[in-house]
Design a protein around this motif. Structure first.
Motif, PDB file in Angstrom:
ATOM      1  N   ILE A  39      42.078  28.568  26.739  1.00  0.00           N
ATOM      2  CA  ILE A  39      41.878  29.975  26.403  1.00  0.00           C
ATOM      3  C   ILE A  39      42.799  30.798  27.290  1.00  0.00           C
ATOM      4  CG2 ILE A  39      40.244  31.904  26.469  1.00  0.00           C
ATOM      5  CD1 ILE A  39      38.021  29.888  25.951  1.00  0.00           C
ATOM      6  N   GLU A  40      43.465  31.751  26.678  1.00  0.00           N
ATOM      7  CA  GLU A  40      44.358  32.646  27.415  1.00  0.00           C
ATOM      8  C   GLU A  40      43.524  33.750  28.066  1.00  0.00           C
ATOM      9  OE1 GLU A  40      47.367  35.753  25.764  1.00  0.00           O
ATOM     10  OE2 GLU A  40      48.360  33.784  25.810  1.00  0.00           O
ATOM     11  N   VAL A  41      43.637  33.870  29.388  1.00  0.00           N
ATOM     12  CA  VAL A  41      42.888  34.880  30.138  1.00  0.00           C
ATOM     13  C   VAL A  41      43.892  35.892  30.687  1.00  0.00           C
ATOM     14  CG1 VAL A  41      41.316  35.296  32.061  1.00  0.00           C
ATOM     15  CG2 VAL A  41      41.143  33.178  30.743  1.00  0.00           C
ATOM     16  N   THR A  42      43.654  37.167  30.366  1.00  0.00           N
ATOM     17  CA  THR A  42      44.603  38.211  30.768  1.00  0.00           C
ATOM     18  C   THR A  42      43.976  39.285  31.651  1.00  0.00           C
ATOM     19  OG1 THR A  42      44.124  39.519  28.780  1.00  0.00           O
ATOM     20  CG2 THR A  42      45.939  37.910  28.643  1.00  0.00           C
ATOM     21  N   GLN A  43      42.625  39.246  31.829  1.00  0.00           N
ATOM     22  CA  GLN A  43      41.963  40.314  32.573  1.00  0.00           C
ATOM     23  C   GLN A  43      40.944  39.768  33.563  1.00  0.00           C
ATOM     24  OE1 GLN A  43      40.354  42.458  29.177  1.00  0.00           O
ATOM     25  NE2 GLN A  43      41.878  44.072  29.491  1.00  0.00           N
ATOM     26  N   ARG A  44      40.638  40.619  34.555  1.00  0.00           N
ATOM     27  CA  ARG A  44      39.594  40.319  35.520  1.00  0.00           C
ATOM     28  C   ARG A  44      38.842  41.604  35.819  1.00  0.00           C
ATOM     29  NH1 ARG A  44      43.652  39.042  40.252  1.00  0.00           N
ATOM     30  NH2 ARG A  44      44.678  41.052  40.344  1.00  0.00           N
ATOM     31  N   VAL A  45      37.692  41.444  36.455  1.00  0.00           N
ATOM     32  CA  VAL A  45      36.871  42.592  36.800  1.00  0.00           C
ATOM     33  C   VAL A  45      36.123  42.280  38.098  1.00  0.00           C
ATOM     34  CG1 VAL A  45      34.908  41.855  35.379  1.00  0.00           C
ATOM     35  CG2 VAL A  45      35.240  44.254  35.840  1.00  0.00           C
ATOM     36  N   SER A  46      35.992  43.264  38.970  1.00  0.00           N
ATOM     37  CA  SER A  46      35.191  43.118  40.188  1.00  0.00           C
ATOM     38  C   SER A  46      33.829  43.736  39.939  1.00  0.00           C
ATOM     39  CB  SER A  46      35.872  43.822  41.364  1.00  0.00           C
ATOM     40  OG  SER A  46      37.054  43.159  41.705  1.00  0.00           O
ATOM     41  N   LEU A  47      32.792  42.963  40.229  1.00  0.00           N
ATOM     42  CA  LEU A  47      31.428  43.429  39.982  1.00  0.00           C
ATOM     43  C   LEU A  47      30.516  43.081  41.148  1.00  0.00           C
ATOM     44  CD1 LEU A  47      31.006  42.193  36.301  1.00  0.00           C
ATOM     45  CD2 LEU A  47      31.180  44.578  37.050  1.00  0.00           C
ATOM     46  N   ASP A  48      29.533  43.942  41.379  1.00  0.00           N
ATOM     47  CA  ASP A  48      28.433  43.627  42.277  1.00  0.00           C
ATOM     48  C   ASP A  48      27.342  42.985  41.432  1.00  0.00           C
ATOM     49  OD1 ASP A  48      29.735  44.901  44.391  1.00  0.00           O
ATOM     50  OD2 ASP A  48      28.718  46.801  44.048  1.00  0.00           O
ATOM     51  N   PHE A  49      26.544  42.120  42.047  1.00  0.00           N
ATOM     52  CA  PHE A  49      25.369  41.581  41.379  1.00  0.00           C
ATOM     53  C   PHE A  49      24.295  41.332  42.429  1.00  0.00           C
ATOM     54  CE2 PHE A  49      28.143  38.054  42.378  1.00  0.00           C
ATOM     55  CZ  PHE A  49      27.315  37.027  42.795  1.00  0.00           C
ATOM     56  N   TYR A  50      23.068  41.318  41.963  1.00  0.00           N
ATOM     57  CA  TYR A  50      21.926  41.215  42.871  1.00  0.00           C
ATOM     58  C   TYR A  50      21.144  39.934  42.616  1.00  0.00           C
ATOM     59  CZ  TYR A  50      22.733  46.138  43.885  1.00  0.00           C
ATOM     60  OH  TYR A  50      23.301  47.322  44.267  1.00  0.00           O
ATOM     61  N   MET A  51      20.874  39.211  43.694  1.00  0.00           N
ATOM     62  CA  MET A  51      19.986  38.046  43.667  1.00  0.00           C
ATOM     63  C   MET A  51      18.883  38.302  44.683  1.00  0.00           C
ATOM     64  SD  MET A  51      22.453  34.711  43.511  1.00  0.00           S
ATOM     65  CE  MET A  51      21.026  33.626  43.623  1.00  0.00           C
ATOM     66  N   ASP A  52      17.660  38.289  44.236  1.00  0.00           N
ATOM     67  CA  ASP A  52      16.526  38.538  45.135  1.00  0.00           C
ATOM     68  C   ASP A  52      16.750  39.783  45.979  1.00  0.00           C
ATOM     69  OD1 ASP A  52      15.333  36.173  44.190  1.00  0.00           O
ATOM     70  OD2 ASP A  52      16.368  34.971  45.690  1.00  0.00           O
TER      71      ASP A  52
ATOM     72  N   ASP B  75      31.841  39.845  43.547  1.00  0.00           N
ATOM     73  CA  ASP B  75      32.943  38.905  43.355  1.00  0.00           C
ATOM     74  C   ASP B  75      33.794  39.348  42.175  1.00  0.00           C
ATOM     75  OD1 ASP B  75      34.557  36.757  43.982  1.00  0.00           O
ATOM     76  OD2 ASP B  75      32.924  35.306  43.943  1.00  0.00           O
ATOM     77  N   GLU B  76      34.871  38.619  41.989  1.00  0.00           N
ATOM     78  CA  GLU B  76      35.773  38.831  40.865  1.00  0.00           C
ATOM     79  C   GLU B  76      35.343  37.901  39.729  1.00  0.00           C
ATOM     80  OE1 GLU B  76      40.246  39.082  41.241  1.00  0.00           O
ATOM     81  OE2 GLU B  76      39.994  37.044  40.456  1.00  0.00           O
ATOM     82  N   PHE B  77      35.345  38.433  38.510  1.00  0.00           N
ATOM     83  CA  PHE B  77      34.994  37.666  37.324  1.00  0.00           C
ATOM     84  C   PHE B  77      36.164  37.704  36.354  1.00  0.00           C
ATOM     85  CE2 PHE B  77      31.090  38.760  39.292  1.00  0.00           C
ATOM     86  CZ  PHE B  77      30.166  37.794  38.945  1.00  0.00           C
ATOM     87  N   LEU B  78      36.574  36.541  35.867  1.00  0.00           N
ATOM     88  CA  LEU B  78      37.593  36.491  34.830  1.00  0.00           C
ATOM     89  C   LEU B  78      36.947  36.899  33.516  1.00  0.00           C
ATOM     90  CD1 LEU B  78      39.452  33.171  35.696  1.00  0.00           C
ATOM     91  CD2 LEU B  78      40.117  35.517  36.261  1.00  0.00           C
ATOM     92  N   VAL B  79      37.638  37.698  32.737  1.00  0.00           N
ATOM     93  CA  VAL B  79      37.144  38.153  31.436  1.00  0.00           C
ATOM     94  C   VAL B  79      37.605  37.132  30.399  1.00  0.00           C
ATOM     95  CG1 VAL B  79      37.162  40.024  29.756  1.00  0.00           C
ATOM     96  CG2 VAL B  79      37.248  40.556  32.218  1.00  0.00           C
ATOM     97  N   ILE B  80      36.625  36.405  29.840  1.00  0.00           N
ATOM     98  CA  ILE B  80      36.930  35.296  28.939  1.00  0.00           C
ATOM     99  C   ILE B  80      36.492  35.637  27.514  1.00  0.00           C
ATOM    100  CG2 ILE B  80      36.587  32.837  28.470  1.00  0.00           C
ATOM    101  CD1 ILE B  80      37.799  33.204  31.207  1.00  0.00           C
TER     102      ILE B  80
END
Length: 125
Positions: free
Chosen positions: A61-74, A80-85
């Motif tokens: 799969i060709e990946v051309t974008q990324r996004v930085s996101l906060d997320f909460y666990m407990d 972290d950075e997430f690749l947009v797939i």
């Protein structure tokens, strides 16, 4: 093989959203389905296009974008950075690099993911 999925609260510059998230120790990087980025965060273009291998032999799969996101666990804030797939079968995936970075442990006996309590203390410094 056990699978652990949990709803996590993700936060970006445009808002917050709960996403059903798969913890995948077989995936090196974290990724997100672009359909769930609306009202969450605007992706940025990668410097170079990446060809990501899939479970199907010889399929990429060709990946051309990324996004930085906060997320909460407990109630612990992580980011972290997430690749947009495109066409990702999950809403979001937490990969091995993110799990290692934040000391996330997978508890297959109780079908849950656990964040090390020391991580919360590290953020207070």
């Amino acid at each position: 093989m056990s699978i652990i999925k949990q709803p996590l609260l993700f936060a970006g510059s445009l808002g917050e959203k709960h996403l059903y998230t798969l913890y995948d120790s077989g995936a090196n990087l974290s990724c997100i389905n672009p359909e769930y980025l609306e009202n969450l965060e605007n992706p940025t273009q990668l410097g170079r296009i990446r060809m990501m291998g899939t479970a199907a032999e010889g399929h990429y799969i060709e990946v051309t974008q990324r996004v930085s996101l906060d997320f909460y666990m407990d109630d612990v804030l992580l980011s972290d950075e997430f690749l947009v797939i495109p066409g990702l079968s999950e809403e979001a995936i937490i990969g091995a690099a993110t799990m290692q970075k934040w000391r996330i442990k997978l508890d297959f006996e109780h079908d849950t993911a656990i964040v090390d309590p020391k991580v919360a203390k590290m953020q207070l410094v």
